[in-house]
Write an enzyme that holds these catalytic residues in place. Structure first.
Site, PDB file in Angstrom:
ATOM      1  N   CYS A 140     -25.038  85.223  71.731  1.00 30.72           N
ATOM      2  CA  CYS A 140     -25.200  85.883  73.287  1.00 30.72           C
ATOM      3  C   CYS A 140     -25.385  84.905  73.056  1.00 30.72           C
ATOM      4  O   CYS A 140     -24.971  85.342  74.887  1.00 30.72           O
ATOM      5  CB  CYS A 140     -26.469  85.918  73.121  1.00 30.72           C
ATOM      6  N   HIS A 252     -31.379  85.135  78.801  1.00 26.46           N
ATOM      7  CA  HIS A 252     -31.387  84.109  78.618  1.00 26.46           C
ATOM      8  C   HIS A 252     -30.770  82.832  80.018  1.00 26.46           C
ATOM      9  O   HIS A 252     -30.068  83.778  80.356  1.00 26.46           O
ATOM     10  CB  HIS A 252     -29.848  84.079  77.319  1.00 26.46           C
TER      11      HIS A 252
END
Ligand code: A2P
Length: 345
Positions: A140, A252
């Site tokens: 990710c 994130h």
């Protein structure tokens, strides 16, 4: 013309989601429906623990089947997000049955014969999958960073990247999200709490460790970011990473310092990023406007802001890069790869 991947099917394709009861699997189902992926038949798979339970897809309920006993014959595409061991055991069996596997685990990413694909960055790598039918979805943190770096690298070759991440707990799955919620509640109520998924308390804390440590002092997550970025963008780029878990549920954030081998400055970078596919620039310091995990959560783009010249070194920039780690960092990227397979069929 290149041979196509799948036999085109007017009525749509037979698609399985492996790990359909998990945080990423659930989002894969949502995104397949949202983007109207041509699904003729949807098969949710998980472990025997949740076989028989139901998941929702496009407004209907589907019964989850046991991966261990499922026969993949006749499947066209399987999106896997059930951990590395499950992928190692079952992805080859699906691929041998003629199904294209798009695997979200780290099991196959660094295999020289396996394509590691971010559609905005290296769609051409998909060609490799014609032989073995397994395609790896990158980590990710890697995905959102390479989406932001690619348009800059095309204009001036990147020499070095120094990245520090601020990663949400959803990247570690459902149990991890529950751990943050439970610890927060217990701490606010002055109660004892458990530390189970993470190496330390995650509520009201910042943990500079994601995954286990390697002999060289980096963690496996850091090693993934470094190796995968070079596999996707080219081994001429030096990359060093520090990956950190923060008490955020979704999204994130990354502080990325980039040094270029040719002239590059913040204004040029801002313009290039504003034009690039899959990127939204939010960069207005005069209004204190910059990308935030809370705003990126639930969205598809990679958000970039705080674009500024690094005055300590020539041709160097700072970027702040934010994305929904479960969507672009996992489920969306996997569905985009499936769309590439279909568009080239
Ligand atoms: P299950 O619900 O049966 O445990 P998360 O990352 O959110 O924890 O989700 C992990 C997903 O992977 C879940 O859907 C989980 O299913 C699935 N999974 C875990 N281990 C296996 C396995 N051995 N076989 C099939 N699916 C698995």
């Amino acid at each position: 013309m290149m041979e196509s991947f799948l036999t085109p099917k007017e009525a749509g394709y037979r698609v399985a989601v492996v790990g359909a009861t998990g945080a990423v699997g659930e989002t894969m189902l949502e995104i397949l429906a949202e983007r109207k992926f041509p699904v003729a038949e949807l098969i949710p798979l998980a472990s025997s623990r949740s076989a028989g339970s139901t998941v929702e897809f496009a407004g209907d309920e589907y019964v989850v089947q046991d991966l261990a006993t499922f026969d993949p014959t006749g499947l066209d595409i399987a999106l896997f997000s059930a951990g590395g061991d499950t992928s190692l055991e079952h992805a080859p069996r699906f691929a041998e049955a003629g199904c294209y596997v798009i695997d979200n685990s780290s099991a196959w990413r660094m295999d020289d014969h396996i394509a590691l694909v971010v559609p905005e960055v290296n769609p051409e790598a998909l060609d490799m999958a014609r032989v073995n039918r397994i395609i790896a979805n990158p980590n990710c943190s890697t995905i959102q960073m390479v989406v932001a770096l690619k348009p800059l690298h095309d204009a001036a070759p990147i020499k070095r990247v120094v990245v520090s991440t601020y990663q949400a707990v959803s990247g570690a799955g459902r149990k991890a999200m529950n751990e943050l919620a439970d610890q927060t509640r217990h701490l606010l109520n002055g109660q004892a709490f458990d530390v189970d998924v993470f190496p330390a308390r995650i509520a009201f804390n910042v943990i500079p460790q994601i995954d286990s440590f390697l002999d060289d002092g980096y963690t496996k997550e850091e090693r993934k970011m470094m190796d995968e970025t070079r596999k996707i963008m080219g081994s001429d780029i030096a990359v060093t990473a520090t990956t950190v878990r923060v008490p955020v549920f979704y999204g994130h954030s990354e502080s990325v310092n980039v040094t270029f081998g040719a002239a590059m400055d913040a204004d040029t970078a801002r313009n290039l990023l504003a034009e690039a596919e899959g990127i939204c620039v939010v960069d207005d310091p005069s209004n204190e406007d910059y990308p935030l995990a809370s705003e990126a959560a639930g969205s598809d783009p990679v958000w970039v802001g705080r674009i500024r010249n690094d005055n300590s070194f020539k041709n160097s920039l700072h970027l702040w890069v934010v994305a929904d780690n479960v969507r672009k960092g996992a489920a969306l990227n996997a569905v985009q790869i499936a769309e590439l397979l279909v568009s080239q069929s």
